[in-house]
Design a protein around this motif. Structure first.
Motif, short mmCIF file in Angstrom:
data_model
loop_
_atom_site.label_atom_id
_atom_site.label_comp_id
_atom_site.label_asym_id
_atom_site.label_seq_id
_atom_site.Cartn_x
_atom_site.Cartn_y
_atom_site.Cartn_z
N ALA A 45 0.83 -1.20 0.00
CA ALA A 45 0.00 0.00 0.00
C ALA A 45 0.87 1.26 0.00
O ALA A 45 0.54 2.26 -0.66
CB ALA A 45 -0.93 -0.01 1.21
N SER A 46 2.00 1.21 0.71
CA SER A 46 2.88 2.37 0.78
C SER A 46 3.51 2.67 -0.58
O SER A 46 3.74 3.83 -0.92
CB SER A 46 3.99 2.14 1.82
N ARG A 47 3.79 1.60 -1.35
CA ARG A 47 4.39 1.80 -2.67
C ARG A 47 3.38 2.42 -3.64
O ARG A 47 3.70 3.33 -4.41
CB ARG A 47 4.90 0.47 -3.23
N LEU A 48 2.16 1.93 -3.60
CA LEU A 48 1.12 2.48 -4.45
C LEU A 48 0.88 3.94 -4.11
O LEU A 48 0.73 4.79 -5.01
CB LEU A 48 -0.18 1.68 -4.29
N LYS A 49 0.84 4.26 -2.82
CA LYS A 49 0.65 5.65 -2.41
C LYS A 49 1.81 6.52 -2.89
O LYS A 49 1.60 7.68 -3.29
CB LYS A 49 0.52 5.76 -0.89
N ARG A 50 3.02 5.97 -2.89
CA ARG A 50 4.18 6.73 -3.38
C ARG A 50 4.00 7.07 -4.85
O ARG A 50 4.27 8.19 -5.29
CB ARG A 50 5.45 5.90 -3.17
N PHE A 51 3.54 6.10 -5.65
CA PHE A 51 3.30 6.35 -7.07
C PHE A 51 2.25 7.45 -7.24
O PHE A 51 2.39 8.34 -8.08
CB PHE A 51 2.84 5.07 -7.77
N GLU A 52 1.18 7.37 -6.47
CA GLU A 52 0.11 8.38 -6.56
C GLU A 52 0.62 9.76 -6.15
O GLU A 52 0.27 10.77 -6.78
CB GLU A 52 -1.07 7.95 -5.68
N ASP A 53 1.45 9.81 -5.12
CA ASP A 53 2.01 11.09 -4.66
C ASP A 53 2.94 11.69 -5.71
O ASP A 53 2.94 12.90 -5.95
CB ASP A 53 2.76 10.91 -3.34
N VAL A 54 3.76 10.83 -6.33
CA VAL A 54 4.67 11.30 -7.38
C VAL A 54 3.87 11.89 -8.54
O VAL A 54 4.18 12.98 -9.04
CB VAL A 54 5.58 10.17 -7.87
N ALA A 55 2.83 11.17 -8.97
CA ALA A 55 2.00 11.66 -10.08
C ALA A 55 1.33 12.99 -9.73
O ALA A 55 1.20 13.88 -10.58
CB ALA A 55 0.95 10.62 -10.44
N ALA A 56 0.95 13.14 -8.47
CA ALA A 56 0.28 14.37 -8.03
C ALA A 56 1.24 15.56 -7.98
O ALA A 56 0.79 16.71 -7.95
CB ALA A 56 -0.35 14.16 -6.66
N HIS A 57 2.54 15.29 -7.99
CA HIS A 57 3.54 16.37 -7.91
C HIS A 57 4.32 16.54 -9.21
O HIS A 57 5.37 17.18 -9.24
CB HIS A 57 4.51 16.11 -6.75
N ARG A 58 3.82 15.99 -10.32
CA ARG A 58 4.51 16.05 -11.60
C ARG A 58 4.02 17.20 -12.47
O ARG A 58 2.87 17.63 -12.40
CB ARG A 58 4.30 14.75 -12.38
N THR A 59 4.91 17.67 -13.33
CA THR A 59 4.56 18.57 -14.41
C THR A 59 5.33 18.14 -15.66
O THR A 59 6.45 17.62 -15.57
CB THR A 59 4.90 20.04 -14.08
N PHE A 60 4.73 18.37 -16.82
CA PHE A 60 5.42 18.18 -18.10
C PHE A 60 5.59 19.53 -18.79
O PHE A 60 5.89 19.58 -19.98
CB PHE A 60 4.64 17.20 -18.98
N ASN A 61 5.40 20.61 -18.02
CA ASN A 61 5.56 21.96 -18.56
C ASN A 61 6.93 22.55 -18.28
O ASN A 61 7.18 23.71 -18.61
CB ASN A 61 4.46 22.87 -18.02
N VAL A 62 7.81 21.78 -17.67
CA VAL A 62 9.22 22.12 -17.55
C VAL A 62 10.02 20.92 -18.06
O VAL A 62 9.88 19.82 -17.51
CB VAL A 62 9.62 22.45 -16.10
N LEU A 63 10.79 21.13 -19.10
CA LEU A 63 11.47 20.03 -19.77
C LEU A 63 12.98 20.27 -19.84
O LEU A 63 13.43 21.16 -20.56
CB LEU A 63 10.92 19.87 -21.19
N PRO A 64 13.79 19.50 -19.11
CA PRO A 64 15.25 19.61 -19.26
C PRO A 64 15.73 18.88 -20.51
O PRO A 64 15.28 17.76 -20.79
CB PRO A 64 15.78 18.94 -17.99
N ILE A 65 16.61 19.52 -21.25
CA ILE A 65 17.22 18.91 -22.44
C ILE A 65 18.73 19.06 -22.31
O ILE A 65 19.23 20.15 -22.03
CB ILE A 65 16.76 19.62 -23.74
N VAL A 66 19.45 17.97 -22.49
CA VAL A 66 20.92 18.01 -22.43
C VAL A 66 21.48 17.69 -23.81
O VAL A 66 21.12 16.68 -24.41
CB VAL A 66 21.47 17.02 -21.38
N GLU A 67 22.35 18.57 -24.30
CA GLU A 67 22.94 18.39 -25.63
C GLU A 67 24.39 17.96 -25.53
O GLU A 67 25.21 18.59 -24.86
CB GLU A 67 22.87 19.70 -26.42
#
Length: 277
Positions: A45-67
């Motif tokens: 249950a703790s692992r599933l909650k961790r996944f849910e918490d990570v998803a709740a704190h994600r954004t795809f509006n900041v994107l790091p690119i390394v060249e």
């Protein structure tokens, strides 16, 4: 837009790289509902909650690119910073056939939790970022370069960092929207690329939080899809389990459900194709 409103609407658009249904490595199609049904009983249950918490704190509006980074340790360190600071994706521009320099540093497998894409053409990478709605910022000192604190982080932003020897290429600098600098007050002239990435990404998080009131911005549906993707990337989770589940007859209680009807339709279509060949 308030965070409560944003939870019901998408501000990521095409920048969110996942979808429901989910296409597996072997080409089979499944959906989030099935992923949760199959794998939730296998997770603590703790692992599933961790996944849910990570998803709740994600954004795809900041994107790091390394060249052009040739040090695997630096790439892994950038991935770790991106993951820790809530970024969902990480792009790499590799224009050389040279092998990456290995490193004993450990990124704790951070890259597997991110949507990682690799490009061989710098211009293709930048054009794709712009087509997805990102403003493109490069870390490079020019006469019109701005301090990172003056960047408008409320806009979707791709941050391009150069390699350890030569920095960002002239091609990328010319294609970028903004040149930004990290203020330095010592004798050295530049930060290590992984340090620069951490500082830039943390400033993006701070700036967004200050201006918008939040950094993470996935809506409820995007969080659900991302949680399913994180489950599929979890150590010990095998695609074979899901593939077996998709092929076996479903239990009696599941017959008549939307999944069952769609599953039967797909089997009939596959049978029809096989019989005609």
């Amino acid at each position: 837009m308030s965070r409560s409103q944003q939870l019901l609407e998408s501000v990521n658009g095409v920048r969110f790289p996942f979808a429901d249904p989910i296409i597996l490595k072997d080409g089979q199609e499944t959906n989030c509902e099935t992923v949760f049904e199959v794998y939730t009983p296998m997770l603590e249950a703790s692992r599933l909650k961790r996944f849910e918490d990570v998803a709740a704190h994600r954004t795809f509006n900041v994107l790091p690119i390394v060249e052009g980074c040739y040090d695997m340790g630096n790439l892994s360190a950038v991935a770790r910073s991106a993951d820790a600071l809530g970024c969902g994706a990480f792009h790499i521009i590799n224009t050389s056939d040279a092998k990456y320099k290995q490193s004993s540093r450990n990124s704790a497998g951070a890259e597997k939790w991110l949507d990682v894409k690799t490009f061989t053409s710098p211009l293709e990478c930048i054009q794709q970022a712009k087509a997805s709605g990102y403003q493109v910022i490069v870390t490079h000192l020019t006469d019109d370069a701005v301090d990172i604190k003056d960047v408008d982080w409320t806009k979707p932003t791709a941050i391009v960092l150069g390699n350890e020897k030569h920095g960002v290429s002239a091609e990328v600098i010319a294609a970028a929207d903004i040149c930004a600098i990290l203020p330095m007050h010592g004798m050295v002239e530049s930060f290590n690329v992984s340090v620069a990435a951490a500082l830039m990404l943390n400033e993006a998080r701070r700036g967004r939080q200050q201006a918008l009131g939040y950094h993470a911005d996935l809506n409820i549906e995007e969080q659900r899809i991302l949680t399913a993707m994180l489950i599929l990337r979890h150590k010990g989770i095998s695609d074979q389990v899901l593939q077996h589940y998709l092929k076996r007859p479903p239990p009696q209680w599941q017959k008549g459900s939307r999944w069952w009807v769609a599953h039967q339709k797909k089997l009939l279509e596959e049978a029809a194709v096989s019989s005609s060949t």
